[in-house]
Design an enzyme around this catalytic site. Structure first.
Site, PDB file in Angstrom:
ATOM      1  N   ASP A  52      13.881  57.281 -53.594  1.00 35.67           N
ATOM      2  CA  ASP A  52      14.045  56.776 -52.235  1.00 35.67           C
ATOM      3  C   ASP A  52      15.226  57.437 -51.515  1.00 35.67           C
ATOM      4  OD1 ASP A  52      12.817  55.224 -50.338  1.00 35.67           O
ATOM      5  OD2 ASP A  52      13.959  53.408 -50.790  1.00 35.67           O
ATOM      6  N   GLU A  55      14.525  48.367 -45.825  1.00 36.36           N
ATOM      7  CA  GLU A  55      15.951  48.673 -45.754  1.00 36.36           C
ATOM      8  C   GLU A  55      16.238  50.061 -45.195  1.00 36.36           C
ATOM      9  OE1 GLU A  55      14.143  49.273 -48.325  1.00 36.36           O
ATOM     10  OE2 GLU A  55      14.783  51.311 -48.778  1.00 36.36           O
ATOM     11  N   ASP A  58      15.806  51.640 -54.733  1.00 41.62           N
ATOM     12  CA  ASP A  58      15.290  50.586 -53.859  1.00 41.62           C
ATOM     13  C   ASP A  58      14.532  49.554 -54.683  1.00 41.62           C
ATOM     14  OD1 ASP A  58      14.333  49.022 -51.837  1.00 41.62           O
ATOM     15  OD2 ASP A  58      12.879  50.495 -51.076  1.00 41.62           O
ATOM     16  N   LYS A  66      17.606  59.538 -45.206  1.00 45.59           N
ATOM     17  CA  LYS A  66      17.647  58.238 -45.900  1.00 45.59           C
ATOM     18  C   LYS A  66      18.037  58.463 -47.352  1.00 45.59           C
ATOM     19  CE  LYS A  66      14.714  54.447 -47.663  1.00 45.59           C
ATOM     20  NZ  LYS A  66      13.385  53.792 -47.666  1.00 45.59           N
ATOM     21  N   ASP A  81      13.230  44.570 -48.093  1.00 46.56           N
ATOM     22  CA  ASP A  81      12.646  45.817 -48.604  1.00 46.56           C
ATOM     23  C   ASP A  81      12.404  46.821 -47.474  1.00 46.56           C
ATOM     24  OD1 ASP A  81      11.682  47.562 -50.470  1.00 46.56           O
ATOM     25  OD2 ASP A  81       9.772  46.530 -50.783  1.00 46.56           O
ATOM     26  N   ARG A 103      14.999  51.615 -42.629  1.00 50.83           N
ATOM     27  CA  ARG A 103      15.191  51.618 -41.171  1.00 50.83           C
ATOM     28  C   ARG A 103      16.520  50.989 -40.782  1.00 50.83           C
ATOM     29  NH1 ARG A 103       9.685  48.323 -40.508  1.00 50.83           N
ATOM     30  NH2 ARG A 103       9.336  49.445 -42.453  1.00 50.83           N
ATOM     31  N   LYS A 108      10.655  44.053 -55.158  1.00 52.86           N
ATOM     32  CA  LYS A 108       9.391  44.740 -55.377  1.00 52.86           C
ATOM     33  C   LYS A 108       8.762  44.279 -56.692  1.00 52.86           C
ATOM     34  CE  LYS A 108      10.509  49.122 -53.050  1.00 52.86           C
ATOM     35  NZ  LYS A 108       9.401  49.097 -52.074  1.00 52.86           N
TER      36      LYS A 108
HETATM   37  N1  BES Z   1      11.112  53.041 -49.988  1.00 53.37           N
HETATM   38  C1  BES Z   1      10.097  52.163 -49.543  1.00 53.37           C
HETATM   39  C2  BES Z   1       8.835  52.886 -49.106  1.00 53.37           C
HETATM   40  C3  BES Z   1       8.013  53.476 -50.195  1.00 53.37           C
HETATM   41  C4  BES Z   1       7.294  52.657 -51.048  1.00 53.37           C
HETATM   42  C5  BES Z   1       7.932  54.833 -50.336  1.00 53.37           C
HETATM   43  C6  BES Z   1       6.518  53.213 -52.033  1.00 53.37           C
HETATM   44  C7  BES Z   1       7.152  55.385 -51.309  1.00 53.37           C
HETATM   45  C8  BES Z   1       6.453  54.576 -52.177  1.00 53.37           C
HETATM   46  C9  BES Z   1      10.583  51.352 -48.365  1.00 53.37           C
HETATM   47  O1  BES Z   1      11.925  51.010 -48.391  1.00 53.37           O
HETATM   48  C10 BES Z   1       9.807  50.089 -48.380  1.00 53.37           C
HETATM   49  O2  BES Z   1       9.979  49.338 -49.295  1.00 53.37           O
HETATM   50  N2  BES Z   1       8.961  49.896 -47.381  1.00 53.37           N
HETATM   51  C11 BES Z   1       8.140  48.746 -47.309  1.00 53.37           C
HETATM   52  C12 BES Z   1       8.153  48.273 -45.890  1.00 53.37           C
HETATM   53  C13 BES Z   1       7.580  46.910 -45.720  1.00 53.37           C
HETATM   54  C14 BES Z   1       8.481  45.875 -46.339  1.00 53.37           C
HETATM   55  C15 BES Z   1       7.420  46.652 -44.243  1.00 53.37           C
HETATM   56  C16 BES Z   1       6.728  49.142 -47.748  1.00 53.37           C
HETATM   57  O3  BES Z   1       6.295  50.246 -47.449  1.00 53.37           O
HETATM   58  O4  BES Z   1       6.110  48.333 -48.432  1.00 53.37           O
HETATM   59 ZN    ZN Z   2      13.150  52.239 -49.424  1.00 51.91          ZN
HETATM   60 MN    MN Z   3      12.251  49.241 -49.484  1.00 54.21          MN
END
Ligand code: BES
Ligand code: ZN
Ligand code: MN
Length: 504
Positions: A290, A351, A272, A267, A349, A353, A279
């Site tokens: 990310d 994204e 992000d 990834k 967010d 996946r 966010k």
């Molecule tokens: N890159 C983030 C995951 C992440 C967040 C990694 C904070 C490390 C620290 C990912 O793209 C994301 O935003 N995931 C969301 C998923 C949710 C929207 C289902 C998350 O984890 O909040």
């Molecule tokens: Zn992300």
């Molecule tokens: Mn994200």
């Protein structure tokens, strides 16, 4: 940093610092190995005197830097606590090495000799200890410098560390140098700011790597080429960004022609913001990390190509930036992925996946790997589940799970399995598409894994969530280079171990 072996006795060395260990034997009295004892004797019993006075302690990771004019081979002795003999496992030894490396980095010494490996471990052999020592010293030596120059009075980097020659020592150091090169690349890329490390930058790094290593082939797909292939899930994420998205493919064929490759899919979200599902502001700057899945995949390939390993490996990186914009994808959009499966976007967010869906499909079709592992900073929920000590491993294949967990143990870069049972799959059902891109609060790491599993149906596949392990949250000099160590070890194990994989 260079690692060398030396046949010289300690009093014939000419180094800035000699590292010696102090442990305790089974009845809990302080214990000195042969090298430590000889340093003690050469300095008129200095070490034993300081143990008696309590200035030197044997607890794991306690370090004291001594300055002495009495030893012919060095003017500094770094005494490192190695703890009880019967409790010294890999992780305890690594903890001691980390502390020793830090003390060395903060000192004025630029050359050193390490004798800590004269102490045994309860769960690993001498070459393992040597390899881990070299890797840990290289890790401790790292200082981010891409956009900040060190101060004039900053402690100097360590130039070389020698180890006494012995069985398996030279090979262990050779391996460590290669793996350290991969870990270093991974950390450099992770720490770079997102205005520098964007998708075209990752493509350039891959192209440079292919130029540097004979036999490493590179191909970069642009947005038009991806559109042609129907990679709409990946392109949707990048469409809100000024930066063009890239699909980067590196190919290494060090193994036999008949050997199907392993594939790593990274990834590479170079920043992000969350997109339209933006966010919150606090800690958003951390989302420059990310792309650490991509950095891991590139780092593993760097190690493999540097060591010219007898393995076949493909690395695929999905590189995009996730921005809110008039052109950005939105919640409610339904997108047809490269696989033909449709995805209802509930949260822009989620994204990672989306881009991995198409990257996994592309890899399955074009690489036809024996096994495929994706690496991603995918979910904040993984940090809640496992914290920062373990990467989250998900797969429906028990054998592959065991391979990865064991490789993590061997590399002191651990992973822990979470279930991918079918029971979780219904959380991502949608009335408007084959699936939606989030599964709600319960088991957010696992439902993200479930989503990915739908794009790896015919593959031997595992997913590694590195949201907690890829960087030290909120700390400077922060990317950890994990799980490069685990994945190099995994690829090597699959061809029968280091003796089969090494070309020298
Ligand atoms: N890159 C983030 C995951 C992440 C967040 C990694 C904070 C490390 C620290 C990912 O793209 C994301 O935003 N995931 C969301 C998923 C949710 C929207 C289902 C998350 O984890 O909040
Ligand atoms: Zn992300
Ligand atoms: Mn994200």
């Amino acid at each position: 940093m260079k690692f060398t072996t030396t046949p010289d006795a300690l009093d014939q060395l000419n180094v800035d610092c000699v590292l010696i260990g102090v442990g305790t034997d089974p009845d809990n009295t302080p214990y000195l190995g042969p090298a430590a004892r000889s340093m003690d004797e050469a300095t008129g019993g200095l070490i034993t005197r300081l143990i008696d006075s309590g200035d030197v302690q044997t607890k794991v990771g306690r370090c004291v830097m001594l300055h002495t004019a009495d030893h012919p081979g060095t003017e500094r002795i770094l005494v490192v606590g190695l703890g009880e003999d019967q409790k010294r496992d890999r992780m305890a030894f690594k903890k001691a090495l980390t502390a020793a490396g830090k003390a060395l980095r903060q000192s004025r010494a630029v050359t050193a000799h390490c004798t800590l490996t004269e102490y045994g471990l309860i769960d690993a052999d001498g070459p393992w200890a040597t390899r881990q020592a070299a890797l840990t010293y290289a890790h401790a030596d790292y200082v981010y410098q891409a956009t900040k120059k060190p101060k004039d009075d900053a402690a100097p980097a360590t130039e070389s560390i020698s180890f006494s020659a012995g069985e398996g020592v030279a090979d262990a150091l050779h391996i460590a140098e290669g793996v350290a090169a991969g870990v270093g690349l991974c950390r450099d890329l992770g720490d770079l700011p997102p205005n520098v490390c964007n998708p075209p930058h990752l493509a350039k790094v891959a192209e440079q790597m292919a130029g540097d290593h004979g036999g490493l082939a590179v191909e970069v797909l642009n947005e038009d080429q991806m559109a042609e292939l129907g990679m709409n899930a990946l392109l949707a994420v990048g469409q809100g960004s000024e930066c063009p998205s890239k699909l980067i493919h590196l190919r290494w064929r060090g193994g036999g022609e008949d050997q199907a490759p392993v594939a790593l899919v990274g990834k590479g979200v170079t920043f992000d913001t969350g997109g339209i599902s933006i966010k919150p502001g606090n800690l958003m700057e951390q989302m420059k990390f990310d792309m650490c899945g991509a950095a891991t995949a590139l780092g593993v390939m760097k190690a493999v190509a540097s060591l010219k390993l007898r393995i076949n490996m493909d690395v695929v990186v999905a590189a995009v930036e996730n921005m809110p914009d008039g052109k950005a994808y939105r919640p409610g959009d339904v997108i047809t992925s490269m696989s033909g499966q449709t995805i209802e976007v509930h949260n822009t967010d989620a994204e990672g996946r989306m881009i991995l869906a198409d990257a996994l499909t592309w890899t399955g079709q074009n690489v036809k790997p024996a096994a495929m592992v994706d690496i991603a900073t995918l979910t904040g929920a993984c940090v809640v589940a496992l914290g920062h000590h373990a990467s989250g491993i998900m797969t429906q294949d028990d054998a592959l799970a065991d391979e990865l967990i064991n490789a993590g143990l061997e590399a002191a870069d651990r992973g822990w399995r979470l279930p991918l049972w079918d029971d979780y799959q219904e959380q991502i059902d949608s009335p408007f598409a084959d699936m939606k891109n989030i599964g709600g609060m319960p088991a957010g790491t696992i439902t993200a894994g479930c989503f990915l599993s739908r794009f790896a149906k015919d593959q031997t596949w595992a997913h590694i969530d590195i949201a907690g392990s890829a960087w030290a949250w909120g700390q400077p000099g922060s990317a950890t280079g994990r799980p490069v160590g685990m994945l190099v070890q995994w690829a090597v194990d699959r061809v029968g171990g280091w003796s089969a994989a090494l070309t020298r």
